[in-house]
Structures are given as structure tokens and as C-alpha cells.
Design an enzyme around this catalytic site. Structure first.
Site, PDB file in Angstrom:
ATOM      1  N   TRP A   1       0.835  -1.187   0.000  1.00 48.21           N
ATOM      2  CA  TRP A   1       0.000   0.000   0.000  1.00 48.21           C
ATOM      3  C   TRP A   1       0.875   1.244   0.000  1.00 48.21           C
ATOM      4  O   TRP A   1       2.052   1.188   0.337  1.00 48.21           O
ATOM      5  CB  TRP A   1      -1.036  -0.006   1.132  1.00 48.21           C
ATOM      6  CG  TRP A   1      -0.540  -0.210   2.550  1.00 48.21           C
ATOM      7  CD1 TRP A   1       0.663  -0.705   2.959  1.00 48.21           C
ATOM      8  CD2 TRP A   1      -1.274   0.073   3.736  1.00 48.21           C
ATOM      9  NE1 TRP A   1       0.724  -0.758   4.326  1.00 48.21           N
ATOM     10  CE2 TRP A   1      -0.452  -0.283   4.837  1.00 48.21           C
ATOM     11  CE3 TRP A   1      -2.538   0.568   3.990  1.00 48.21           C
ATOM     12  CZ2 TRP A   1      -0.868  -0.134   6.165  1.00 48.21           C
ATOM     13  CZ3 TRP A   1      -2.944   0.713   5.320  1.00 48.21           C
ATOM     14  CH2 TRP A   1      -2.115   0.359   6.392  1.00 48.21           C
ATOM     15  N   ASN A   2       0.245   2.358  -0.403  1.00 50.16           N
ATOM     16  CA  ASN A   2       0.948   3.635  -0.509  1.00 50.16           C
ATOM     17  C   ASN A   2       0.161   4.707   0.217  1.00 50.16           C
ATOM     18  O   ASN A   2      -1.064   4.615   0.360  1.00 50.16           O
ATOM     19  CB  ASN A   2       1.054   4.068  -1.973  1.00 50.16           C
ATOM     20  CG  ASN A   2       1.797   3.077  -2.830  1.00 50.16           C
ATOM     21  OD1 ASN A   2       2.979   2.855  -2.627  1.00 50.16           O
ATOM     22  ND2 ASN A   2       1.103   2.466  -3.767  1.00 50.16           N
TER      23      ASN A   2
ATOM     24  N   HIS B   1      -6.843  19.904  -6.855  1.00 52.39           N
ATOM     25  CA  HIS B   1      -7.014  20.282  -8.265  1.00 52.39           C
ATOM     26  C   HIS B   1      -5.905  19.691  -9.123  1.00 52.39           C
ATOM     27  O   HIS B   1      -5.363  20.351  -9.997  1.00 52.39           O
ATOM     28  CB  HIS B   1      -7.102  21.808  -8.382  1.00 52.39           C
ATOM     29  CG  HIS B   1      -8.266  22.364  -7.618  1.00 52.39           C
ATOM     30  ND1 HIS B   1      -9.460  22.720  -8.212  1.00 52.39           N
ATOM     31  CD2 HIS B   1      -8.436  22.557  -6.281  1.00 52.39           C
ATOM     32  CE1 HIS B   1     -10.301  23.127  -7.266  1.00 52.39           C
ATOM     33  NE2 HIS B   1      -9.710  23.039  -6.089  1.00 52.39           N
TER      34      HIS B   1
ATOM     35  N   HIS C   1     -10.203  16.505 -12.321  1.00 55.62           N
ATOM     36  CA  HIS C   1     -10.728  16.890 -11.009  1.00 55.62           C
ATOM     37  C   HIS C   1     -11.997  17.727 -11.109  1.00 55.62           C
ATOM     38  O   HIS C   1     -12.363  18.203 -12.175  1.00 55.62           O
ATOM     39  CB  HIS C   1      -9.665  17.611 -10.178  1.00 55.62           C
ATOM     40  CG  HIS C   1      -9.323  18.983 -10.679  1.00 55.62           C
ATOM     41  ND1 HIS C   1      -8.300  19.216 -11.542  1.00 55.62           N
ATOM     42  CD2 HIS C   1      -9.866  20.190 -10.411  1.00 55.62           C
ATOM     43  CE1 HIS C   1      -8.222  20.511 -11.804  1.00 55.62           C
ATOM     44  NE2 HIS C   1      -9.185  21.134 -11.138  1.00 55.62           N
TER      45      HIS C   1
ATOM     46  N   ASP D   1     -14.237  20.923  -9.628  1.00 56.34           N
ATOM     47  CA  ASP D   1     -14.206  22.232  -8.950  1.00 56.34           C
ATOM     48  C   ASP D   1     -15.551  22.460  -8.269  1.00 56.34           C
ATOM     49  O   ASP D   1     -16.600  22.501  -8.941  1.00 56.34           O
ATOM     50  CB  ASP D   1     -14.031  23.370  -9.959  1.00 56.34           C
ATOM     51  CG  ASP D   1     -12.625  23.525 -10.516  1.00 56.34           C
ATOM     52  OD1 ASP D   1     -11.710  22.814 -10.077  1.00 56.34           O
ATOM     53  OD2 ASP D   1     -12.460  24.387 -11.402  1.00 56.34           O
TER      54      ASP D   1
ATOM     55  N   HIS E   1     -14.503  26.841  -4.396  1.00 51.42           N
ATOM     56  CA  HIS E   1     -13.150  27.019  -4.947  1.00 51.42           C
ATOM     57  C   HIS E   1     -12.860  28.490  -5.255  1.00 51.42           C
ATOM     58  O   HIS E   1     -11.722  28.921  -5.184  1.00 51.42           O
ATOM     59  CB  HIS E   1     -13.008  26.167  -6.201  1.00 51.42           C
ATOM     60  CG  HIS E   1     -11.700  26.286  -6.921  1.00 51.42           C
ATOM     61  ND1 HIS E   1     -10.478  26.297  -6.283  1.00 51.42           N
ATOM     62  CD2 HIS E   1     -11.429  26.389  -8.255  1.00 51.42           C
ATOM     63  CE1 HIS E   1      -9.510  26.402  -7.191  1.00 51.42           C
ATOM     64  NE2 HIS E   1     -10.049  26.477  -8.373  1.00 51.42           N
TER      65      HIS E   1
ATOM     66  N   HIS F   1     -14.286  30.537 -14.065  1.00 52.83           N
ATOM     67  CA  HIS F   1     -14.340  30.208 -12.638  1.00 52.83           C
ATOM     68  C   HIS F   1     -15.250  31.178 -11.893  1.00 52.83           C
ATOM     69  O   HIS F   1     -16.101  30.762 -11.101  1.00 52.83           O
ATOM     70  CB  HIS F   1     -12.941  30.270 -12.013  1.00 52.83           C
ATOM     71  CG  HIS F   1     -12.059  29.108 -12.341  1.00 52.83           C
ATOM     72  ND1 HIS F   1     -11.307  29.042 -13.482  1.00 52.83           N
ATOM     73  CD2 HIS F   1     -11.810  27.960 -11.669  1.00 52.83           C
ATOM     74  CE1 HIS F   1     -10.619  27.893 -13.500  1.00 52.83           C
ATOM     75  NE2 HIS F   1     -10.914  27.219 -12.410  1.00 52.83           N
TER      76      HIS F   1
HETATM   77 MN    MN Z   1      -9.687  23.218 -10.423  1.00 52.62          MN
END
Ligand code: MN
Length: 259
Positions: free
Chosen positions: A61-62, A69, A73, A75, A79, A207
């Protein structure tokens, strides 16, 4: 037959195809680079905890390092300053994570002009051919940029003046936020705004307008070329990060063969 049984049967017999719109997450996944004096986000990285060794003899495992972001991904409204009183990523209603999608293909325009901006008239012309944008659905903005996603320099496409990647005009961003029935905008580029949008007045209109209107963004999508202009269903799975502004996201599309 129940709707859900019909759906799983259709996935099983491939009459409904499941298409992955998600970029692989690795330490070479492109990440947005903001100029000084702004802070930048982390790229994706794995730190090994154990791998069938003395640290854990039977298991691998990690730990992961990632920005909210980073890579493909989601938003959330919070944000952006304009959406600061809106939903964080954990508050997005799950019913909005499964929604219809329209795909608008401007890959030829973006190939000719990496600073290409989507205008209201472009969307109106698309609607004249395909019908209205889906109520409660996504506008997926195809630009061909996913072909560059294996190479950070080609993906960000920056020169001394800054990055050159396609996006939205100020008036189109305002129109998508206020007039269009969509819940969000999905893009193939590193963000929902054009690379040059830092220099727009006002800056980053996609945005500011969309998140300010309580709408969402999806970035770094792939395989939009495999989707029909209308009729696909998008399934977006951001992590419910409490208070988070976004999240790496698995994004799948369902399409009906022959449609
Ligand atoms: Mn973003």
C-alpha cells in the site's frame, strides 16, 4: 424489467458502453503552474508504506500526495471567491453527480488557434443543430487538448506571455452561468478558463461566473471524442473531502451504441 436491471444488462451486452473520461494519475500528470507571487499546488505522488516486506509482509500500500485540483478533477463552488458561501465538494448533492452531457467539439478551432475562446454564438449555433443544452446536465467542451495530456509542457503550452490554451470568453462565461440550464462545464484543459484568462478583465471569468452561480467544473477530461453530441450520461465521483474546494475525480460516461 426494472430500469436498473435493463441498465446492467445493457452494460453487460455492450449496448451501453462505459467510457472512461479520466486521465491516469501519476507523478507525470500535468498540474497548473501559477506565476509569482501565487502559491502552487502539489503534483500527484505515491509514498510506499509497505510492499510484501518487513514493513508489511503480505500487503502492498501507498500514501498519496495530491492537490485537490490535480489531474482530472472537480471544482466545487467554494473554490472561487465568488462562490465562497456555496457548496464545498462534500456538499455537492449526489443526484448532481449523475447527469446528461452535451459535447461541443471545437477541436479544429483550438488546433488552429490555441487561444480560441468559446462564444455564446458558438453555443447557439450548436443548439440550432442539436437542440438545447441539457437541463441539469453538463456542457463538455472538446478542444483536442487531451492529446497533450502526457506532456506537461505541451499541455500548459506556455511562452513568455503565459499559457495558451482554449477557454471561454467573458460574455460566454456569464451566459453559461446565468442563462444556460447546465450544472457545470467540463473541459480537456488544465482548468475551465483559457490559459490567457489571468489577463482578462475580469480575470478567470469561467471560474468566477460559473462557481459564483453554484455551478461546477470538471477538468483534464479525456476521450470526449468518443462521446455523441447528445445522449451521454456523465458519472462524476469526487471524493467527499470535508470543506474541500475540489477533488481528483473519476469521471465515466455511459453511451448507447448506435445512437
Ligand atoms: Mn480546479
Amino acid at each position: 424489467m426494472s430500469v436498473l436491471r435493463a441498465l446492467t444488462d445493457a452494460i453487460s451486452d455492450r449496448s451501453v458502453e462505459v467510457i472512461d473520461l479520466t486521465a491516469p494519475l501519476s507523478d507525470t500528470t500535468p498540474v497548473i503552474m501559477l506565476p509569482e507571487p501565487f502559491a502552487n499546488t502539489a503534483g500527484f505522488a505515491l509514498t510506499e508504506v509497505s510492499r510484501y516486506d518487513e514493513r508489511g509482509p503480505a500487503w502492498y500500500w501507498n500514501d498519496i500526495v495530491t492537490g485537490e485540483h490535480t489531474g482530472t478533477h472537480f471544482d466545487a463552488p467554494v473554490h472561487w471567491l465568488t462562490g465562497k458561501d456555496g457548496e464545498d465538494v462534500a456538499q455537492v448533492p449526489v443526484t448532481r453527480l449523475i447527469a446528461p452531457a452535451a459535447v461541443l467539439d471545437f477541436s479544429a478551432q483550438a488546433a488552429a488557434d490555441p487561444d480560441f475562446l468559446l462564444e455564446v454564438d458558438h453555443v447557439r449555433a450548436w443548439e440550432a443543430e442539436h437542440g438545447p443544452l441539457p437541463d441539469g446536465g453538463w456542457l463538455l467542451y472538446r478542444t483536442g487538448w487531451d492529446a497533450r495530456s502526457g506532456d506537461q509542457a505541451a499541455f500548459l503550452n506556455a511562452d513568455a506571455a503565459g499559457p495558451h490554451t482554449p477557454g471561454l470568453s467573458i460574455s460566454c462565461a456569464a451566459w453559461l452561468a446565468a442563462e444556460a440550464p447546465i450544472i457545470g462545464l467540463g473541459v480537456e484543459t488544465v482548468g475551465t478558463d483559457a490559459g490567457a484568462a489571468h489577463s482578462f478583465d475580469p480575470p478567470f471569468p469561467g471560474h468566477a461566473a460559473l462557481l459564483g452561480a453554484g455551478k461546477y467544473g470538471l477538468t483534464q477530461l479525456q476521450n470526449l471524442a468518443r462521446l455523441p453530441a447528445t445522449g451521454a450520461v456523465l458519472i462524476a465521483g469526487p471524493l467527499p473531502i470535508t470543506g474541500g474546494s475540489g477533488s481528483p475525480c473519476r469521471v465515466l460516461a455511459l453511451t448507447e451504441r448506435g445512437r
